[in-house]
Design an enzyme around this catalytic site. Structure first.
Site, short mmCIF file in Angstrom:
data_model
loop_
_atom_site.label_atom_id
_atom_site.label_comp_id
_atom_site.label_asym_id
_atom_site.label_seq_id
_atom_site.Cartn_x
_atom_site.Cartn_y
_atom_site.Cartn_z
CE LYS A 1 39.10 -21.24 55.63
NZ LYS A 1 39.12 -20.39 54.44
NE ARG B 1 43.76 -16.65 46.71
CZ ARG B 1 43.43 -16.81 47.96
NH1 ARG B 1 43.50 -15.79 48.80
NH2 ARG B 1 43.04 -17.97 48.42
CG HIS C 1 36.61 -12.50 47.86
ND1 HIS C 1 36.90 -12.11 49.15
CD2 HIS C 1 37.03 -13.79 47.77
CE1 HIS C 1 37.45 -13.11 49.81
NE2 HIS C 1 37.56 -14.14 49.00
P1 ADP Z 1 37.26 -20.38 51.10
O1 ADP Z 1 37.37 -20.45 52.58
O2 ADP Z 1 36.13 -21.18 50.53
O3 ADP Z 1 38.53 -20.54 50.32
P2 ADP Z 1 37.42 -17.54 50.60
O4 ADP Z 1 36.41 -16.55 51.03
O5 ADP Z 1 38.77 -17.42 51.18
O6 ADP Z 1 36.72 -18.91 50.87
O7 ADP Z 1 37.54 -17.53 49.02
C1 ADP Z 1 36.46 -17.81 48.19
C2 ADP Z 1 36.96 -18.01 46.78
O8 ADP Z 1 37.55 -16.80 46.30
C3 ADP Z 1 38.02 -19.07 46.61
O9 ADP Z 1 37.82 -19.72 45.39
C4 ADP Z 1 39.31 -18.29 46.59
O10 ADP Z 1 40.32 -18.96 45.86
C5 ADP Z 1 38.86 -17.04 45.88
N1 ADP Z 1 39.70 -15.88 46.21
C6 ADP Z 1 40.14 -15.51 47.42
N2 ADP Z 1 40.91 -14.40 47.34
C7 ADP Z 1 40.95 -14.07 46.02
C8 ADP Z 1 41.61 -13.05 45.28
N3 ADP Z 1 42.41 -12.16 45.86
N4 ADP Z 1 41.43 -13.04 43.94
C9 ADP Z 1 40.65 -13.95 43.34
N5 ADP Z 1 40.03 -14.95 43.98
C10 ADP Z 1 40.17 -15.02 45.31
#
Ligand code: ADP
Length: 159
Positions: free
Chosen positions: A41, A90, A17
């Protein structure tokens, strides 16, 4: 002023992130990291905790603002005065879901664009879920999340 909103659950923020946030600050005047409050979630961290962790780990990025929101993401994006929403990609597994969301949002809000940013290769495998699972087994998670987030995760799992 070009503002982009990066919405997500961030339960908790990972280095993946953070990489997207950092790269987005190079493209926009302001990046609003938006923590979704009423997620389907059941998160490990409360909304306030997730916001706090994000604020601490983005302290060195003055153009980043961390807020929380609920309801429709496009409405929140508009209320920020932004017309771009950032999501991270990803792997192909993310693609179908992100495409569906982006297309739905495009119908709901033609004035807002979704920008899909491709993750840096070293973080492509990383997810908040995997980090929490490793931490629950007592594994070291320092490589995957910023130090402050690691500390907070360890507190949750009592180590
Ligand atoms: P959500 O529940 O909305 O998917 P997340 O917090 O899991 O929320 O992810 C937020 C965003 O960040 C999403 O677009 C996800 O694809 C992206 N994301 C999550 N992990 C990574 C990573 N390791 N690298 C790049 N982007 C990521």
């Amino acid at each position: 002023m070009k503002i982009a909103v990066y919405p997500g659950t961030f339960d908790p923020v990972t280095n993946g992130h953070l990489d997207i946030i950092r790269r987005a600050t190079n493209l926009f005047d302001e990046v609003v990291v938006a923590v979704l409050r009423n997620s389907q979630k059941s998160p490990l961290f409360s909304t306030d905790e997730r916001v706090n962790i994000l604020k601490v780990v983005t302290e060195d990025m003055p153009t980043v603002k961390v807020l929380s929101f609920d309801g429709m993401t496009v409405n929140f994006v508009r209320s920020c005065g932004a017309n771009v929403m950032i999501r991270g990609l990803r792997a192909v597994t993310d693609f179908e879901y992100e495409l569906q969301m982006a297309q739905t949002n495009r119908v709901l809000a033609p004035d807002i664009d979704t920008m899909l940013m491709v993750t840096s290769l070293e973080y492509a495998y990383l997810s908040s879920t995997i980090v929490k699972e490793l931490a629950s087994f007592g594994e070291n998670i320092d490589r995957f999340v910023p130090p402050y987030a690691a500390e907070k995760i360890r507190e949750k799992f009592n180590r």
